[in-house]
Design a protein around this motif. Structure first.
Motif, mmCIF file in Angstrom:
data_model
loop_
_atom_site.group_PDB
_atom_site.id
_atom_site.type_symbol
_atom_site.label_atom_id
_atom_site.label_comp_id
_atom_site.label_asym_id
_atom_site.label_seq_id
_atom_site.Cartn_x
_atom_site.Cartn_y
_atom_site.Cartn_z
ATOM 1 N N PHE B 34 1.245 -3.255 -14.033
ATOM 2 C CA PHE B 34 2.146 -2.777 -12.972
ATOM 3 C C PHE B 34 2.134 -3.726 -11.765
ATOM 4 C CE2 PHE B 34 2.354 1.147 -15.322
ATOM 5 C CZ PHE B 34 3.613 1.618 -15.005
ATOM 6 N N PHE B 35 0.952 -4.243 -11.402
ATOM 7 C CA PHE B 35 0.874 -5.172 -10.267
ATOM 8 C C PHE B 35 1.668 -6.445 -10.573
ATOM 9 C CE2 PHE B 35 -3.533 -3.306 -9.094
ATOM 10 C CZ PHE B 35 -2.906 -2.250 -8.453
ATOM 11 N N VAL B 37 4.191 -6.870 -12.742
ATOM 12 C CA VAL B 37 5.632 -6.610 -12.777
ATOM 13 C C VAL B 37 6.164 -6.398 -11.353
ATOM 14 C CG1 VAL B 37 7.376 -4.944 -13.552
ATOM 15 C CG2 VAL B 37 5.579 -5.665 -15.107
ATOM 16 N N SER B 38 5.355 -5.757 -10.512
ATOM 17 C CA SER B 38 5.839 -5.389 -9.179
ATOM 18 C C SER B 38 5.739 -6.510 -8.165
ATOM 19 C CB SER B 38 5.031 -4.203 -8.645
ATOM 20 O OG SER B 38 4.903 -3.228 -9.609
ATOM 21 N N ILE B 41 8.822 -7.971 -6.537
ATOM 22 C CA ILE B 41 9.551 -7.022 -5.677
ATOM 23 C C ILE B 41 8.738 -6.746 -4.417
ATOM 24 C CG2 ILE B 41 10.807 -4.818 -5.646
ATOM 25 C CD1 ILE B 41 10.329 -4.756 -8.747
ATOM 26 N N GLN B 42 7.422 -6.707 -4.581
ATOM 27 C CA GLN B 42 6.572 -6.378 -3.438
ATOM 28 C C GLN B 42 6.593 -7.454 -2.364
ATOM 29 O OE1 GLN B 42 3.010 -5.038 -5.851
ATOM 30 N NE2 GLN B 42 2.709 -3.869 -3.987
ATOM 31 N N PHE B 45 9.404 -7.124 0.137
ATOM 32 C CA PHE B 45 9.130 -5.899 0.904
ATOM 33 C C PHE B 45 8.065 -6.176 1.958
ATOM 34 C CE2 PHE B 45 10.412 -2.432 -2.385
ATOM 35 C CZ PHE B 45 11.700 -2.491 -1.904
ATOM 36 N N TRP B 46 7.004 -6.860 1.502
ATOM 37 C CA TRP B 46 5.864 -7.147 2.371
ATOM 38 C C TRP B 46 6.316 -8.003 3.562
ATOM 39 C CZ3 TRP B 46 0.991 -5.342 2.224
ATOM 40 C CH2 TRP B 46 0.056 -5.970 3.024
ATOM 41 N N ALA B 48 9.389 -8.461 4.695
ATOM 42 C CA ALA B 48 10.332 -7.742 5.548
ATOM 43 C C ALA B 48 9.575 -6.782 6.468
ATOM 44 C CB ALA B 48 11.327 -6.966 4.689
ATOM 45 N N GLY B 49 8.624 -6.048 5.906
ATOM 46 C CA GLY B 49 7.836 -5.089 6.685
ATOM 47 C C GLY B 49 7.072 -5.777 7.789
ATOM 48 N N THR B 116 -1.157 -8.359 -1.543
ATOM 49 C CA THR B 116 0.100 -7.832 -2.085
ATOM 50 C C THR B 116 0.237 -6.330 -1.879
ATOM 51 O OG1 THR B 116 -0.875 -7.577 -4.247
ATOM 52 C CG2 THR B 116 0.304 -9.620 -3.868
#
Lengths: 102, 262
Positions: B34-35, B37-38, B41-42, B45-46, B48-49, B116
Protein backbone atom coordinates in the motif's frame (compact mmCIF):
# COMPACT_ATOMS: atom_id res chain seq x y z
CA UNK A 1 -25.26 -2.29 -2.61
CA UNK A 2 -22.08 -4.00 -3.94
CA UNK A 3 -21.72 -1.19 -6.48
CA UNK A 4 -21.96 1.37 -3.67
CA UNK A 5 -19.17 -0.35 -1.75
CA UNK A 6 -16.96 -0.35 -4.85
CA UNK A 7 -17.54 3.40 -5.10
CA UNK A 8 -16.68 3.80 -1.40
CA UNK A 9 -13.32 1.98 -1.57
CA UNK A 10 -11.55 4.53 -3.85
CA UNK A 11 -13.22 7.34 -1.91
CA UNK A 12 -11.92 5.97 1.40
CA UNK A 13 -8.49 5.42 -0.17
CA UNK A 14 -8.49 9.09 -1.21
CA UNK A 15 -9.59 10.08 2.32
CA UNK A 16 -6.82 8.11 4.05
CA UNK A 17 -4.13 9.56 1.76
CA UNK A 18 -5.53 13.03 2.35
CA UNK A 19 -5.50 12.36 6.08
CA UNK A 20 -1.93 11.04 6.41
CA UNK A 21 -0.26 13.28 3.82
CA UNK A 22 -2.22 16.53 3.56
CA UNK A 23 -4.28 17.13 6.69
CA UNK A 24 -1.40 16.29 9.07
CA UNK A 25 0.03 19.70 8.15
CA UNK A 26 -3.05 21.43 9.55
CA UNK A 27 -3.41 19.56 12.84
CA UNK A 28 -5.06 21.58 15.60
CA UNK A 29 -3.66 20.71 19.01
CA UNK A 30 -2.25 17.57 17.36
CA UNK A 31 -5.71 16.49 16.25
CA UNK A 32 -6.29 15.45 12.63
CA UNK A 33 -9.88 14.76 11.48
CA UNK A 34 -10.48 11.06 10.86
CA UNK A 35 -12.39 11.33 7.57
CA UNK A 36 -13.11 7.61 7.33
CA UNK A 37 -14.52 7.40 10.86
CA UNK A 38 -16.77 10.41 10.17
CA UNK A 39 -17.87 8.92 6.82
CA UNK A 40 -18.69 5.53 8.33
CA UNK A 41 -20.75 7.14 11.12
CA UNK A 42 -22.68 9.37 8.69
CA UNK A 43 -23.21 6.49 6.27
CA UNK A 44 -24.60 4.26 9.00
CA UNK A 45 -26.90 7.02 10.25
CA UNK A 46 -28.32 8.06 6.90
CA UNK A 47 -28.20 4.96 4.69
CA UNK A 48 -30.28 2.63 6.91
CA UNK A 49 -28.62 -0.28 5.12
CA UNK A 50 -26.71 -2.46 7.54
CA UNK A 51 -24.99 -4.22 4.61
CA UNK A 52 -23.62 -0.96 3.25
CA UNK A 53 -22.67 0.16 6.76
CA UNK A 54 -20.77 -3.08 7.45
CA UNK A 55 -19.10 -2.98 4.03
CA UNK A 56 -18.00 0.59 4.64
CA UNK A 57 -16.72 -0.30 8.12
CA UNK A 58 -14.70 -3.24 6.71
CA UNK A 59 -13.17 -1.27 3.84
CA UNK A 60 -12.55 1.88 5.87
CA UNK A 61 -11.22 -0.02 8.88
CA UNK A 62 -8.79 -2.00 6.73
CA UNK A 63 -7.39 1.15 5.09
CA UNK A 64 -7.09 2.94 8.46
CA UNK A 65 -5.25 -0.08 9.88
CA UNK A 66 -2.80 -0.26 6.97
CA UNK A 67 -1.83 3.39 7.36
CA UNK A 68 -1.71 3.44 11.17
CA UNK A 69 0.78 1.79 13.48
CA UNK A 70 -1.80 -0.41 15.21
CA UNK A 71 -2.23 -4.09 14.41
CA UNK A 72 -4.42 -4.84 11.39
CA UNK A 73 -7.93 -5.36 12.71
CA UNK A 74 -7.92 -2.58 15.32
CA UNK A 75 -9.94 -0.10 13.26
CA UNK A 76 -11.94 -2.83 11.49
CA UNK A 77 -13.31 -4.02 14.84
CA UNK A 78 -13.98 -0.48 16.11
CA UNK A 79 -15.82 0.58 12.94
CA UNK A 80 -17.79 -2.68 12.76
CA UNK A 81 -18.90 -2.32 16.38
CA UNK A 82 -19.88 1.28 15.64
CA UNK A 83 -21.84 0.26 12.53
CA UNK A 84 -23.80 -2.40 14.43
CA UNK A 85 -24.41 -0.06 17.37
CA UNK A 86 -25.70 2.78 15.19
CA UNK A 87 -27.84 0.38 13.18
CA UNK A 88 -29.31 -1.11 16.38
CA UNK A 89 -30.00 2.27 18.02
CA UNK A 90 -31.54 3.80 14.90
CA UNK A 91 -33.67 0.74 14.15
CA UNK A 92 -35.07 0.55 17.66
CA UNK A 93 -35.27 4.09 18.98
CA UNK A 94 -34.87 6.76 16.30
CA UNK A 95 -37.08 7.87 13.44
CA UNK A 96 -35.86 10.61 11.12
CA UNK A 97 -38.91 11.82 9.15
CA UNK A 98 -37.10 13.00 6.01
CA UNK A 99 -34.93 9.88 5.65
CA UNK A 100 -36.52 6.80 4.10
CA UNK A 101 -35.87 3.36 5.49
CA UNK A 102 -35.95 1.74 8.92
CA UNK B 1 -34.96 -17.15 6.90
CA UNK B 2 -33.29 -17.08 10.31
CA UNK B 3 -31.00 -19.94 9.20
CA UNK B 4 -29.88 -17.96 6.14
CA UNK B 5 -29.27 -14.92 8.33
CA UNK B 6 -27.27 -16.98 10.82
CA UNK B 7 -25.20 -18.44 7.98
CA UNK B 8 -24.50 -14.95 6.68
CA UNK B 9 -23.40 -13.75 10.13
CA UNK B 10 -21.18 -16.82 10.62
CA UNK B 11 -19.75 -16.27 7.14
CA UNK B 12 -19.00 -12.62 7.93
CA UNK B 13 -17.30 -13.51 11.23
CA UNK B 14 -15.22 -16.24 9.53
CA UNK B 15 -14.23 -13.87 6.73
CA UNK B 16 -13.29 -11.23 9.29
CA UNK B 17 -11.20 -13.58 11.42
CA UNK B 18 -9.39 -14.92 8.34
CA UNK B 19 -8.83 -11.38 6.99
CA UNK B 20 -7.37 -10.16 10.29
CA UNK B 21 -5.20 -13.26 10.83
CA UNK B 22 -3.76 -13.31 7.30
CA UNK B 23 -3.34 -9.53 7.13
CA UNK B 24 -1.39 -9.61 10.40
CA UNK B 25 0.77 -12.56 9.32
CA UNK B 26 1.66 -10.77 6.09
CA UNK B 27 1.31 -7.24 7.51
CA UNK B 28 4.80 -6.20 6.44
CA UNK B 29 4.08 -7.12 2.80
CA UNK B 30 0.53 -5.72 2.89
CA UNK B 31 1.66 -2.36 4.31
CA UNK B 32 4.66 -2.17 1.98
CA UNK B 33 2.39 -2.79 -1.02
CA UNK B 34 0.00 0.00 0.00
CA UNK B 35 2.85 2.43 0.80
CA UNK B 36 4.50 1.64 -2.55
CA UNK B 37 1.30 2.14 -4.54
CA UNK B 38 0.37 5.28 -2.61
CA UNK B 39 3.75 7.02 -2.66
CA UNK B 40 3.27 8.78 -6.05
CA UNK B 41 -0.10 10.13 -4.84
CA UNK B 42 1.12 10.97 -1.36
CA UNK B 43 4.08 13.06 -2.56
CA UNK B 44 2.00 15.82 -4.24
CA UNK B 45 -0.43 15.79 -1.29
CA UNK B 46 2.49 16.15 1.11
CA UNK B 47 4.04 19.02 -0.86
CA UNK B 48 0.71 20.80 -1.28
CA UNK B 49 -0.07 20.45 2.44
CA UNK B 50 3.35 21.69 3.44
CA UNK B 51 3.17 24.62 1.01
CA UNK B 52 -0.25 25.76 2.17
CA UNK B 53 0.63 25.24 5.83
CA UNK B 54 3.84 27.29 5.47
CA UNK B 55 1.94 30.03 3.62
CA UNK B 56 -0.73 30.23 6.34
CA UNK B 57 1.89 30.22 9.06
CA UNK B 58 3.81 32.97 7.29
CA UNK B 59 0.69 35.16 7.25
CA UNK B 60 -0.17 34.41 10.87
CA UNK B 61 3.29 35.06 12.18
CA UNK B 62 4.48 37.85 9.89
CA UNK B 63 4.36 40.47 12.65
CA UNK B 64 5.93 38.18 15.19
CA UNK B 65 8.59 37.33 12.62
CA UNK B 66 9.66 40.95 12.29
CA UNK B 67 10.42 41.15 16.01
CA UNK B 68 12.11 37.77 15.89
CA UNK B 69 14.10 38.91 12.89
CA UNK B 70 15.57 41.76 14.87
CA UNK B 71 16.53 39.43 17.71
CA UNK B 72 17.95 36.88 15.29
CA UNK B 73 20.12 39.48 13.58
CA UNK B 74 21.70 40.27 16.91
CA UNK B 75 22.11 36.57 17.55
CA UNK B 76 23.70 36.04 14.12
CA UNK B 77 26.26 38.71 14.87
CA UNK B 78 27.03 37.07 18.18
CA UNK B 79 27.28 33.65 16.53
CA UNK B 80 29.54 34.96 13.78
CA UNK B 81 31.98 36.09 16.44
CA UNK B 82 31.75 32.67 18.09
CA UNK B 83 32.18 30.91 14.71
CA UNK B 84 35.35 32.84 14.11
CA UNK B 85 36.62 31.66 17.48
CA UNK B 86 35.55 28.08 16.71
CA UNK B 87 37.34 28.15 13.34
CA UNK B 88 40.47 29.19 15.14
CA UNK B 89 40.02 26.40 17.69
CA UNK B 90 39.29 23.86 14.92
CA UNK B 91 42.48 24.68 13.15
CA UNK B 92 44.36 24.39 16.45
CA UNK B 93 42.60 21.09 17.17
CA UNK B 94 43.48 19.70 13.73
CA UNK B 95 47.10 20.57 14.20
CA UNK B 96 47.12 18.91 17.61
CA UNK B 97 45.39 15.77 16.27
CA UNK B 98 47.91 15.48 13.48
CA UNK B 99 50.64 15.95 16.01
CA UNK B 100 49.19 13.19 18.20
CA UNK B 101 48.41 10.98 15.16
CA UNK B 102 44.85 10.45 16.37
CA UNK B 103 43.22 11.08 13.02
CA UNK B 104 39.82 12.60 12.49
CA UNK B 105 36.82 11.07 14.19
CA UNK B 106 34.98 8.69 11.92
CA UNK B 107 31.91 10.41 10.49
CA UNK B 108 28.56 8.71 10.60
CA UNK B 109 27.35 6.74 7.61
CA UNK B 110 24.14 8.50 6.63
CA UNK B 111 21.25 7.44 4.39
CA UNK B 112 18.93 10.16 3.13
CA UNK B 113 15.19 9.45 3.43
CA UNK B 114 12.01 11.38 2.74
CA UNK B 115 9.03 11.45 5.08
CA UNK B 116 5.96 10.09 3.29
CA UNK B 117 3.47 9.91 6.14
CA UNK B 118 2.91 10.85 9.75
CA UNK B 119 0.84 9.25 12.48
CA UNK B 120 0.74 12.11 14.96
CA UNK B 121 -1.39 10.24 17.49
CA UNK B 122 1.24 7.49 17.75
CA UNK B 123 4.30 9.80 17.45
CA UNK B 124 5.52 7.94 14.39
CA UNK B 125 6.59 8.65 10.81
CA UNK B 126 6.86 6.65 7.60
CA UNK B 127 10.01 7.17 5.54
CA UNK B 128 10.76 5.97 2.02
CA UNK B 129 13.76 3.76 2.80
CA UNK B 130 13.44 0.11 3.81
CA UNK B 131 15.07 -3.29 3.82
CA UNK B 132 16.07 -2.92 0.14
CA UNK B 133 18.21 0.07 1.18
CA UNK B 134 19.78 -2.05 3.95
CA UNK B 135 17.82 -0.30 6.68
CA UNK B 136 17.48 -2.25 9.93
CA UNK B 137 15.53 -1.89 13.13
CA UNK B 138 16.82 0.44 15.88
CA UNK B 139 18.91 2.65 13.57
CA UNK B 140 18.91 6.30 14.76
CA UNK B 141 17.19 8.94 12.62
CA UNK B 142 18.37 12.55 12.66
CA UNK B 143 17.67 15.82 10.85
CA UNK B 144 20.07 17.73 8.60
CA UNK B 145 21.32 19.55 11.70
CA UNK B 146 21.94 16.18 13.40
CA UNK B 147 19.07 16.71 15.80
CA UNK B 148 17.83 13.34 17.06
CA UNK B 149 14.35 12.52 15.74
CA UNK B 150 13.85 8.88 16.69
CA UNK B 151 14.71 5.35 15.70
CA UNK B 152 13.55 2.80 13.15
CA UNK B 153 11.09 0.39 14.74
CA UNK B 154 9.58 -1.42 11.78
CA UNK B 155 11.20 -2.13 8.42
CA UNK B 156 9.23 -2.93 5.27
CA UNK B 157 10.80 -3.67 1.87
CA UNK B 158 10.77 -0.06 0.64
CA UNK B 159 9.60 1.87 3.70
CA UNK B 160 10.27 2.06 7.42
CA UNK B 161 8.41 3.27 10.46
CA UNK B 162 10.22 5.69 12.75
CA UNK B 163 9.10 6.10 16.34
CA UNK B 164 9.88 9.64 17.48
CA UNK B 165 11.85 10.17 20.69
CA UNK B 166 8.61 11.59 22.11
CA UNK B 167 6.89 8.22 21.64
CA UNK B 168 5.88 6.45 24.85
CA UNK B 169 8.02 3.46 23.76
CA UNK B 170 11.18 5.56 23.67
CA UNK B 171 13.74 5.84 26.48
CA UNK B 172 17.50 6.34 26.31
CA UNK B 173 20.40 7.90 28.20
CA UNK B 174 21.12 11.60 27.91
CA UNK B 175 22.98 14.38 29.64
CA UNK B 176 22.81 18.14 29.99
CA UNK B 177 25.36 19.82 27.77
CA UNK B 178 28.00 21.60 29.78
CA UNK B 179 27.03 20.55 33.30
CA UNK B 180 27.19 16.83 32.29
CA UNK B 181 24.16 15.94 34.47
CA UNK B 182 23.13 12.42 33.36
CA UNK B 183 19.57 11.08 33.25
CA UNK B 184 17.03 9.07 31.34
CA UNK B 185 15.25 10.70 28.38
CA UNK B 186 11.71 9.33 28.19
CA UNK B 187 9.02 9.97 25.64
CA UNK B 188 5.64 10.83 27.15
CA UNK B 189 3.60 10.82 23.92
CA UNK B 190 1.98 13.84 22.26
CA UNK B 191 5.43 15.23 21.31
CA UNK B 192 6.41 15.56 24.96
CA UNK B 193 9.72 14.41 26.40
CA UNK B 194 10.83 14.21 30.02
CA UNK B 195 14.30 13.97 31.52
CA UNK B 196 14.05 11.52 34.37
CA UNK B 197 16.21 10.09 37.17
CA UNK B 198 17.94 13.41 37.86
CA UNK B 199 18.51 13.71 41.63
CA UNK B 200 17.14 16.79 43.46
CA UNK B 201 20.62 18.10 44.31
CA UNK B 202 21.67 18.46 40.64
CA UNK B 203 21.35 21.97 39.19
CA UNK B 204 19.43 22.02 35.89
CA UNK B 205 18.33 25.36 34.40
CA UNK B 206 15.64 26.17 31.85
CA UNK B 207 17.07 26.67 28.36
CA UNK B 208 19.96 24.24 28.81
CA UNK B 209 20.55 21.77 25.99
CA UNK B 210 20.14 18.02 26.29
CA UNK B 211 22.30 15.65 24.25
CA UNK B 212 22.58 11.88 23.87
CA UNK B 213 25.23 9.71 25.48
CA UNK B 214 26.55 6.43 24.11
CA UNK B 215 25.63 4.59 27.35
CA UNK B 216 22.72 2.49 26.15
CA UNK B 217 24.36 1.84 22.79
CA UNK B 218 21.15 2.89 21.02
CA UNK B 219 22.29 6.32 19.84
CA UNK B 220 25.73 7.81 19.21
CA UNK B 221 26.81 10.40 21.76
CA UNK B 222 26.48 14.12 21.18
CA UNK B 223 23.23 14.24 19.20
CA UNK B 224 21.01 17.16 20.17
CA UNK B 225 17.75 16.04 21.80
CA UNK B 226 16.15 19.29 22.95
CA UNK B 227 16.07 22.17 25.35
CA UNK B 228 15.02 22.17 29.00
CA UNK B 229 11.52 23.68 29.06
CA UNK B 230 10.64 23.46 32.73
CA UNK B 231 12.17 22.11 35.94
CA UNK B 232 10.04 21.10 38.92
CA UNK B 233 11.59 20.18 42.25
CA UNK B 234 9.61 18.57 45.03
CA UNK B 235 10.77 17.52 48.50
CA UNK B 236 8.69 14.37 48.46
CA UNK B 237 9.95 13.16 45.07
CA UNK B 238 13.38 11.51 44.77
CA UNK B 239 13.98 12.97 41.31
CA UNK B 240 13.35 16.27 39.56
CA UNK B 241 10.56 16.56 36.99
CA UNK B 242 12.20 18.03 33.91
CA UNK B 243 10.26 18.68 30.71
CA UNK B 244 12.17 18.87 27.45
CA UNK B 245 11.20 20.76 24.31
CA UNK B 246 12.29 18.62 21.31
CA UNK B 247 14.65 20.43 18.93
CA UNK B 248 12.82 19.21 15.82
CA UNK B 249 9.54 20.60 14.55
CA UNK B 250 7.30 17.74 13.42
CA UNK B 251 5.64 20.00 10.85
CA UNK B 252 8.97 20.81 9.21
CA UNK B 253 10.24 17.23 9.02
CA UNK B 254 10.61 16.47 5.32
CA UNK B 255 14.02 14.95 4.66
CA UNK B 256 15.77 12.91 7.34
CA UNK B 257 19.03 11.02 7.70
CA UNK B 258 19.31 7.46 8.97
CA UNK B 259 22.61 6.77 10.72
CA UNK B 260 23.47 3.37 9.28
CA UNK B 261 26.68 2.96 11.31
CA UNK B 262 28.31 4.87 14.12
Amino acid sequence: MVRNIFILIPLFYFFILLQVSFLVHFSLWRWVPNLILISVILLNIFSFSIKLGVGAALAGGFLLDVFSSNFIGFWILILLALAFLISFVFKKYVRIPFVQGG
Amino acid sequence: MRLILNRKIIGLILFLVLLIVFANIYQSQVRNFFFLVSEPIQKPFWKAGQGISNFLQAIAFSQKNQEENQELRLLVEELLTKTANIAELESENKTLREALEIGLRKEFSLVLAQVTGKDIAQDSLIINKGAEDLIQNNLPVVTQQKVLVGKITEVFDNFSRVYLISSENSSFDGKILGSEVPGLVKGSGNLKISFDLVPQYEEVKEGELLITTALGGIFPSGLLVGQVKSVKKSDIEPFQQIEIQPSFDIKQLDYLFIISSF
